[in-house]
Design a protein around this motif. Sequence first.
Motif, PDB file in Angstrom:
ATOM      1  N   ALA A   4      49.788  52.657  45.437  1.00 50.97           N
ATOM      2  CA  ALA A   4      49.831  52.428  45.048  1.00 50.97           C
ATOM      3  C   ALA A   4      49.696  50.499  45.725  1.00 50.97           C
ATOM      4  O   ALA A   4      49.122  49.114  45.534  1.00 50.97           O
ATOM      5  CB  ALA A   4      49.105  52.781  44.229  1.00 50.97           C
ATOM      6  N   THR A  90      44.169  56.620  45.019  1.00 49.14           N
ATOM      7  CA  THR A  90      45.577  55.638  45.410  1.00 49.14           C
ATOM      8  C   THR A  90      45.228  54.638  45.609  1.00 49.14           C
ATOM      9  O   THR A  90      45.928  52.682  45.475  1.00 49.14           O
ATOM     10  CB  THR A  90      46.680  56.383  46.313  1.00 49.14           C
ATOM     11  OG1 THR A  90      47.596  57.492  45.203  1.00 49.14           O
ATOM     12  CG2 THR A  90      47.741  55.437  46.032  1.00 49.14           C
ATOM     13  N   ALA A  93      42.989  52.496  42.672  1.00 44.94           N
ATOM     14  CA  ALA A  93      44.412  51.486  42.053  1.00 44.94           C
ATOM     15  C   ALA A  93      44.935  51.225  42.947  1.00 44.94           C
ATOM     16  O   ALA A  93      45.318  49.640  42.241  1.00 44.94           O
ATOM     17  CB  ALA A  93      45.465  52.706  41.856  1.00 44.94           C
ATOM     18  N   GLY A  94      45.075  50.731  43.894  1.00 47.78           N
ATOM     19  CA  GLY A  94      45.816  49.912  45.070  1.00 47.78           C
ATOM     20  C   GLY A  94      45.243  48.216  44.713  1.00 47.78           C
ATOM     21  O   GLY A  94      45.037  47.223  44.149  1.00 47.78           O
TER      22      GLY A  94
END
Length: 243
Positions: A4, A90, A93-94
């Motif tokens: 992330a 993921t 979230a990044g």
Amino acid sequence: MRLALAHARAETLQFARYPAYSLPTLAFPAILMLIVGSPLSRGEPERLLAGFAATALLTVTFFQFGVGIATARTTPWETYLRTLPAGAATRLAGRVLSALVFAAATVAVVVVVGTTVYGAGMAPWRFAALVFALLLGSAPFALLGIAFGYWLPPRAALPIANLIFLPLAIAGALWARPGDIPHGADLASQVLPTRSWIEVLDSIATGDSPLPLHHAAALIGWALAFGALAWWGYRRDEGERFR
């Protein structure tokens, strides 16, 4: 978490190297604050600061999430990312971490203008509570931006984001005193997520009224609704293009 962070770093560098996005994103809320903020600042500079800090976050969530995702999801790079062993959570979230970088910078510019030009000021604990409410309150709009990104075609994302951004900001009283809004418009705006957000922010920034729990509950409801819409859009896009 490492994946992330790596995705967030790549996203942040990509936007930072694109001045046509990064510079207007940083400057727009503060410039708008200078243009239209004087009437609102008289006696209520803290409310002015809260309203335009919310505008800054709304700009990032709509245009970095909404337009950014809509543009990127049809690119070969996005197709390649979906082949990697990193799930949707993921990558999301990044994107969130990257957006927080731009959101923090944009809000910082608004705070500088609000304190130096309009004389806004508050106790450190109140300012910390305002930042916390800004972050939590931006969640429904971030999810709405993600929904835009997965439901709208790339060419339609920017005009539709603009068409929704302006009514939410204006009708939601981010740029006006609630008392200055006509009675009918004031009643109608009570159902908007931006109105709930500014009511919560106003109570924290000014301390003039208790925290409106019904508006806080409304924001939670909007977050659940927009989150469901965003997830449905993601699964729909994945089913159409990666069957």
